[in-house]
Every structure is written in structure tokens, then in C-alpha cells.
Design a protein around this motif. Sequence first.
Motif, short mmCIF file in Angstrom:
data_model
loop_
_atom_site.label_atom_id
_atom_site.label_comp_id
_atom_site.label_asym_id
_atom_site.label_seq_id
_atom_site.Cartn_x
_atom_site.Cartn_y
_atom_site.Cartn_z
N ASN A 1 0.73 -1.14 0.04
CA ASN A 1 -0.11 0.06 0.16
C ASN A 1 0.77 1.18 -0.01
OD1 ASN A 1 -2.44 1.33 0.09
ND2 ASN A 1 -2.61 1.25 2.24
N ILE A 2 1.88 1.39 -0.88
CA ILE A 2 2.57 2.46 -0.94
C ILE A 2 2.71 2.93 -2.34
CG2 ILE A 2 4.07 2.10 0.93
CD1 ILE A 2 6.13 0.87 -0.85
N VAL A 3 2.96 4.40 -2.52
CA VAL A 3 3.02 4.98 -3.68
C VAL A 3 3.84 4.54 -4.63
CG1 VAL A 3 3.05 7.38 -4.80
CG2 VAL A 3 1.92 7.15 -2.80
N CYS A 4 3.88 4.45 -5.97
CA CYS A 4 4.97 3.87 -6.84
C CYS A 4 4.86 4.63 -8.11
CB CYS A 4 4.69 2.29 -6.87
SG CYS A 4 5.88 1.66 -7.92
N TYR A 5 5.96 5.20 -8.56
CA TYR A 5 6.23 5.61 -9.96
C TYR A 5 6.93 4.74 -10.69
CZ TYR A 5 3.82 9.84 -8.36
OH TYR A 5 3.11 10.95 -7.75
N VAL A 6 6.41 4.42 -11.99
CA VAL A 6 7.15 3.67 -12.74
C VAL A 6 7.56 4.36 -14.19
CG1 VAL A 6 6.39 1.49 -11.94
CG2 VAL A 6 4.96 2.61 -13.66
N SER A 7 8.79 4.29 -14.74
CA SER A 7 9.15 4.84 -15.94
C SER A 7 9.33 3.65 -16.89
CB SER A 7 10.53 5.76 -15.63
OG SER A 7 10.79 6.16 -17.19
N LEU A 8 8.30 3.74 -17.84
CA LEU A 8 8.36 2.48 -19.02
C LEU A 8 9.32 2.87 -19.99
CD1 LEU A 8 4.55 2.42 -19.41
CD2 LEU A 8 5.85 1.46 -17.41
N GLU A 9 9.74 1.83 -20.45
CA GLU A 9 10.86 1.83 -21.52
C GLU A 9 10.37 0.86 -22.75
OE1 GLU A 9 14.30 -0.32 -20.24
OE2 GLU A 9 15.05 1.47 -19.37
N GLU A 10 9.24 1.51 -23.45
CA GLU A 10 8.70 0.63 -24.57
C GLU A 10 9.01 1.19 -25.90
OE1 GLU A 10 6.65 -2.06 -24.82
OE2 GLU A 10 6.74 -1.96 -22.56
N ARG A 11 8.99 0.35 -26.63
CA ARG A 11 9.44 0.75 -28.15
C ARG A 11 8.75 2.27 -28.49
NH1 ARG A 11 12.09 -2.25 -32.16
NH2 ARG A 11 12.91 -3.95 -30.71
N MET A 12 9.68 2.90 -28.96
CA MET A 12 8.99 4.13 -29.51
C MET A 12 9.56 4.42 -31.05
SD MET A 12 9.86 7.13 -26.78
CE MET A 12 9.10 6.69 -24.89
N ALA A 13 8.48 5.31 -31.72
CA ALA A 13 9.07 5.72 -33.05
C ALA A 13 9.34 7.19 -33.06
CB ALA A 13 7.97 5.42 -34.03
N CYS A 14 8.30 7.96 -33.20
CA CYS A 14 8.59 9.52 -33.45
C CYS A 14 9.10 10.07 -32.29
CB CYS A 14 6.89 10.27 -33.80
SG CYS A 14 6.17 10.33 -32.22
N GLY A 15 8.82 9.77 -30.94
CA GLY A 15 9.15 10.12 -29.79
C GLY A 15 8.56 11.51 -29.36
N ILE A 16 7.43 12.08 -30.17
CA ILE A 16 6.81 13.16 -29.73
C ILE A 16 5.55 13.40 -29.71
CG2 ILE A 16 9.11 14.89 -30.79
CD1 ILE A 16 7.31 15.23 -33.21
N GLY A 17 4.85 12.28 -29.69
CA GLY A 17 3.49 11.99 -29.47
C GLY A 17 2.52 12.20 -30.66
N ALA A 18 3.29 12.06 -32.00
CA ALA A 18 2.45 11.94 -33.17
C ALA A 18 2.16 10.83 -33.63
CB ALA A 18 3.55 12.94 -34.23
N CYS A 19 2.89 9.83 -33.38
CA CYS A 19 2.54 8.61 -34.05
C CYS A 19 1.79 7.33 -33.52
CB CYS A 19 3.99 7.84 -34.77
SG CYS A 19 4.81 7.10 -33.61
N LEU A 20 1.44 7.60 -32.08
CA LEU A 20 0.85 6.59 -31.41
C LEU A 20 1.71 5.27 -31.36
CD1 LEU A 20 -2.82 7.45 -32.26
CD2 LEU A 20 -1.25 8.52 -30.47
#
Length: 261
Positions: free
Chosen positions: A208-227
Motif C-alpha cells: 500500500n505505498i505510492v509507486c512511480y514507474v518509468s516505462l521503456e517501451e518501443r518508440m518511433a517518433c518520440g514526440i506524441g505524433a505516431c501513437l
Amino acid sequence: MGEKRKENAAVISQEKLAEGIYSMWIRTEASKSAKPGQFISVYTNDGSKLLPRPISICEIDKEEGKLRIVYRVTGRNTGTEQFSRLGEGDTVPVVGPLGNGFPIKEARGKKVFLMGGGIGVPPILELAKQMDCEKKQIVAGYRDMHTFLREEFEENGEVYISTEDGSAGVKGNVLDAVRMHELEADIIYACGPTPMLRAIKAYAEEKNIVCYVSLEERMACGIGACLGCVCKTKKKDHHSNVHNSRICKDGPVFLATEVEL
Ligand SMILES: Cc1cc2nc3c(=O)[nH]c(=O)nc-3n(C[C@H](O)[C@H](O)[C@H](O)COP(=O)(O)OP(=O)(O)OC[C@H]3O[C@@H](n4cnc5c(N)ncnc54)[C@H](O)[C@@H]3O)c2cc1C
Ligand code: FES
């Protein structure tokens, strides 16, 4: 739209930390506003690979206007192999800083786990340097005895190591190190491969503790344009109106309870 421009960053130095692991300092405008947990998009010079490679920011030196990245070469003729051949005097096209970064103020007065696994280890360094908390416990998980960045972590907190083959620290993963050393925390910040983050999310739910995760998924454009990098989240994306978030733009850092892993 306030989109970040591509910039030719000067390579200040490059060093091999372990087999296949490189550390590079670059001079870039991105250093001015960079925060721990953000990343930069790194392009190859010859244009043979159009898409950039997302690489986390490992250290920030605002005064000198430079950033450090630490990365793994994934194979022959890859973009990361091209980066590893760069040296002082070369330039490399980059865009950044990108992504949201870790919310560090939430750690004030708390006992913290800073957890990194594999190539999720590097962003934990700047996070550890900037974090102001009651107890800073850095838990780093590696494949083998090549425990890169370990000395630098030791200058910035209590350090616990796990290795998959047991050649250094506790055999197993970061949670095995937590159990073996009987560590406790009020909040977790973690970066690493999805199976590791899934296990940490379950651990945080159980405790029951707060947890932040940073995901390392595959990316393409990197700027939010390609989904190309969506993950399932509780919140609705106002862009597409579905329960998806773009890791590159809305992340890479999420509250563990907000994402499906
Ligand atoms: C937010 C974020 C931060 C990251 N930080 C680091 C870091 O600090 N150090 C590090 O070594 N690695 C990091 N990675 C993983 C790194 O981006 C990939 O290892 C790298 O893109 C592989 O490129 P390549 O040229 O070696 O491989 P290739 O096989 O030539 O890549 C082909 C394409 O797939 C994409 N791709 C392949 N694997 C990944 C991956 N795991 N994540 C995203 N895109 C991928 C590449 O960007 C490229 O467009 C991070 C990934 C993300 C999403
Ligand atoms: S990589 Fe294109 S939207 Fe995230």
C-alpha cells in the motif's frame, strides 16, 4: 506548438563502462531545462536510420550546459552501435528534453526506494542526486558483475545490488535484494523492463505505498505524433479519447496504479 527543435549536440567525451555499455557527455541546450526521468531522442548522423533512439538522461550539468547518457549497444549495425563510435569533436543530432520526468518533491521527508533494472539503471543517478528525502535507498539490478554506475550511486545514497547470475550483490532481481536486506519504503521510483515494473507494482500494491514507474517501451517518433508507443491507462487521453496514453508524451513516468503492465 512549442515543439522541440533538432539540435547538433557536440560530443564532449565517450567512455566504455562495461562490455557493450557506453557513457557519453554531450553539450546541448536540452540541459537547461532537463529533469530526472526525462529522455532525449538521439539520431544517427548518416540518415540511414530515420527514427531516433530514446535514451534517458543519466546526469544533468546545467552550469556547463551538458547532459550524460549511458546506453547499451543492442547489436551490430544498430543505431546504438553507431553512437558508440562517436568521440570528442563529433556531433550528434538530438531533440529534448522529452517526456514528463519523475515527480521528486513527493519524496520529501519519506523513506524512498530508487529502483533501476538493466538499462533502466542510468536515469536513477540524476534522480538520486536531486532527491531530497529522509532515507535514500538505491536498489540497482544488473545481469552480471558489470555493475556500472555503482560507485556514483554510493556517493548519493545507500546502495543495494542484485544480479541475475549472483556474481555481485543478491542473486535475483531488485525485489530479492529488498527482501534479503529487509528494506522498507514509503514511496518507490522505478525504471526498468516491463516484467520488473510489473513485479514492483504488485509489491507496492501489497504494501500500500505510492509507486512511480518509468516505462521503456518501443518508440518511433518520440514526440506524441505516431501513437507507436501507447500503453493502457485509467485516464482517458484527450487526444484519442480512449484509455491509452502515449509513453513518449504523457510518460514515460506514470503512477503504477494508473497503468496496465
Ligand atoms: C523512455 C526510454 C528511455 C530509454 N533509456 C535508455 C537508456 O538510458 N539507455 C539505453 O541503453 N536504452 C534506453 N532505452 C532503450 C533504447 O531506446 C533502445 O535500446 C534503442 O532505441 C535501441 O536502438 P538500436 O539502434 O540499438 O536498435 P535497433 O534494433 O536498430 O532499433 C530499431 C528501432 O526500434 C526502436 N527500439 C528498439 N528497442 C527499443 C526500446 N527498448 N525502446 C524504445 N525503442 C526501441 C529504436 O528506437 C529504433 O527506432 C530507452 C527507451 C525508452 C522508451
Ligand atoms: S513514439 Fe510516436 S507517439 Fe510516442
